[in-house]
Design a protein around this motif. Sequence first.
Motif, mmCIF file in Angstrom:
data_model
loop_
_atom_site.group_PDB
_atom_site.id
_atom_site.type_symbol
_atom_site.label_atom_id
_atom_site.label_comp_id
_atom_site.label_asym_id
_atom_site.label_seq_id
_atom_site.Cartn_x
_atom_site.Cartn_y
_atom_site.Cartn_z
ATOM 1 N N VAL A 1 0.729 -1.031 0.206
ATOM 2 C CA VAL A 1 -0.276 0.367 0.090
ATOM 3 C C VAL A 1 0.566 1.160 -0.136
ATOM 4 N N GLU A 2 0.566 2.710 -0.562
ATOM 5 C CA GLU A 2 1.590 3.419 -0.881
ATOM 6 C C GLU A 2 1.062 5.224 0.455
ATOM 7 N N PRO A 3 1.981 5.413 0.571
ATOM 8 C CA PRO A 3 1.470 6.329 1.667
ATOM 9 C C PRO A 3 0.072 7.181 1.502
ATOM 10 N N ASN A 4 -0.314 7.349 0.531
ATOM 11 C CA ASN A 4 -1.714 8.317 0.456
ATOM 12 C C ASN A 4 -2.649 8.006 0.130
ATOM 13 N N ASN A 5 -2.778 6.363 0.314
ATOM 14 C CA ASN A 5 -4.003 5.135 0.415
ATOM 15 C C ASN A 5 -3.927 4.480 1.886
ATOM 16 N N ILE A 6 -3.665 5.443 2.933
ATOM 17 C CA ILE A 6 -3.276 4.876 4.590
ATOM 18 C C ILE A 6 -4.059 6.082 5.236
ATOM 19 N N SER A 7 -5.014 5.432 6.303
ATOM 20 C CA SER A 7 -6.256 6.395 6.569
ATOM 21 C C SER A 7 -4.956 6.860 7.757
ATOM 22 N N ASP A 8 -5.207 8.203 9.096
ATOM 23 C CA ASP A 8 -4.330 8.783 9.394
ATOM 24 C C ASP A 8 -4.589 8.020 10.240
ATOM 25 N N ASP A 9 -5.614 6.738 11.045
ATOM 26 C CA ASP A 9 -5.079 5.809 12.519
ATOM 27 C C ASP A 9 -5.099 4.609 12.559
ATOM 28 N N THR A 10 -4.572 4.180 10.815
ATOM 29 C CA THR A 10 -3.887 3.072 10.346
ATOM 30 C C THR A 10 -2.322 2.797 11.228
ATOM 31 N N TRP A 11 -2.051 1.836 12.475
ATOM 32 C CA TRP A 11 -1.225 1.651 13.152
ATOM 33 C C TRP A 11 -0.009 1.336 12.063
ATOM 34 N N VAL A 12 0.255 1.727 12.278
ATOM 35 C CA VAL A 12 2.095 1.786 10.929
ATOM 36 C C VAL A 12 3.292 1.180 12.063
ATOM 37 N N LEU A 13 3.896 0.131 11.594
ATOM 38 C CA LEU A 13 5.035 -0.630 11.995
ATOM 39 C C LEU A 13 6.048 -0.946 12.070
ATOM 40 N N GLU A 14 6.959 0.156 12.293
ATOM 41 C CA GLU A 14 8.809 -0.111 12.291
ATOM 42 C C GLU A 14 9.346 -1.038 13.278
ATOM 43 N N LEU A 15 10.381 -1.465 12.538
ATOM 44 C CA LEU A 15 11.227 -2.299 12.642
ATOM 45 C C LEU A 15 11.746 -1.610 14.532
ATOM 46 N N ALA A 16 11.881 -1.237 14.478
ATOM 47 C CA ALA A 16 12.374 -0.119 15.825
ATOM 48 C C ALA A 16 11.452 -0.179 17.234
ATOM 49 N N ASP A 17 10.309 -0.531 16.524
ATOM 50 C CA ASP A 17 9.045 -0.506 17.068
ATOM 51 C C ASP A 17 8.913 -1.887 18.267
ATOM 52 N N ILE A 18 9.828 -3.361 17.659
ATOM 53 C CA ILE A 18 10.135 -4.350 17.766
ATOM 54 C C ILE A 18 10.952 -4.919 19.070
ATOM 55 N N GLU A 19 11.090 -5.097 20.070
ATOM 56 C CA GLU A 19 11.717 -5.222 20.727
ATOM 57 C C GLU A 19 12.595 -6.502 20.921
ATOM 58 N N ARG B 1 -1.376 9.001 11.466
ATOM 59 C CA ARG B 1 -1.049 10.190 11.654
ATOM 60 C C ARG B 1 0.058 11.176 12.575
ATOM 61 N N ASP B 2 0.715 10.228 13.105
ATOM 62 C CA ASP B 2 1.919 10.805 14.370
ATOM 63 C C ASP B 2 2.928 10.461 13.745
ATOM 64 N N ARG B 3 3.086 9.224 12.577
ATOM 65 C CA ARG B 3 4.406 8.577 12.093
ATOM 66 C C ARG B 3 4.583 9.399 10.575
ATOM 67 N N GLN B 4 3.461 9.850 9.798
ATOM 68 C CA GLN B 4 3.836 10.555 8.225
ATOM 69 C C GLN B 4 4.281 9.975 7.743
ATOM 70 N N SER B 5 4.684 8.348 7.254
ATOM 71 C CA SER B 5 5.748 7.871 7.057
ATOM 72 C C SER B 5 5.503 8.262 5.007
ATOM 73 N N LYS B 6 6.698 7.782 4.427
ATOM 74 C CA LYS B 6 6.544 8.540 3.045
ATOM 75 C C LYS B 6 6.571 7.164 1.839
ATOM 76 N N SER B 7 7.193 5.896 2.646
ATOM 77 C CA SER B 7 7.458 4.881 2.023
ATOM 78 C C SER B 7 6.831 3.965 1.732
ATOM 79 N N THR B 8 6.425 2.827 0.817
ATOM 80 C CA THR B 8 5.285 1.573 -0.007
ATOM 81 C C THR B 8 5.327 1.096 1.817
#
Length: 232
Positions: A42-60, A73-80
């Motif tokens: 999914v591309e960033p322009n198709n992601i809603s603001d309340d969608t959970w965005v998980l990055e590697l740094a978020d996992i211990e 909404r808070d992360r504003q990622s720009k990548s696929t």
Amino acid sequence: MSQTYMVLVGDNATPAMPAILPKSWICTNLGQVIEYGKVDKVEPNNISDDTWVLELADIEKDSSVIIQRISFRDRQSKSTKNKFKKGDVLYSKLRPYLNKVIIANSSGVCTTEIIPLSCGANLDNRYLFYWLKHPTFLAYVNAVGYGVNMPRLGTKDGIAAPFVLAPFAEQQQISAKLDELLEQVDIIKNRLDTVPKILKRFRQSVLAAAVSGELTEDWREENEYIAGFPSS
């Protein structure tokens, strides 16, 4: 009793799957039980603001604890991103030795370095989760990963990865037992983590008692003089 043996992967010897398994268990490959590498992007322009965005740094690493949960909404990622569903097993193919694997408790999107794995009717997601953290699997992915500084597990190697498939009902029993046992391990670890703090407080209290005279109070009562000075 099950036996293990060693198998050569490239130039390395890694633990292989058990040579003897219970009846109705199967030694197979990961690609035979799930569609490894098949992702919905999914591309960033198709992601809603309340969608959970998980990055590697978020996992211990190792513990599979989610350190933080951030929305688009808070992360504003720009990548696929890769899309995942609740119940999917999310596996980090980047630096697999960090052992970052979780089960999604809600839907969302993640970095493309994380592979969402959906289980069918004959595979328990917790059983898959635990297998991806198994020493045999870790040894395999660390042996076949490519890249020096940032090794990755390639799709073909992921498909070919070893997998021990138990009957579905037994998978559920194994997963439930592991949940129970590893919860006890976490409880013990948390208790052990408090020991250094307890020892530090004890050390400080002993030192305080020594310089206040409390530590030698009984001795003073038994001796009329201390270093030439009358006792009070």
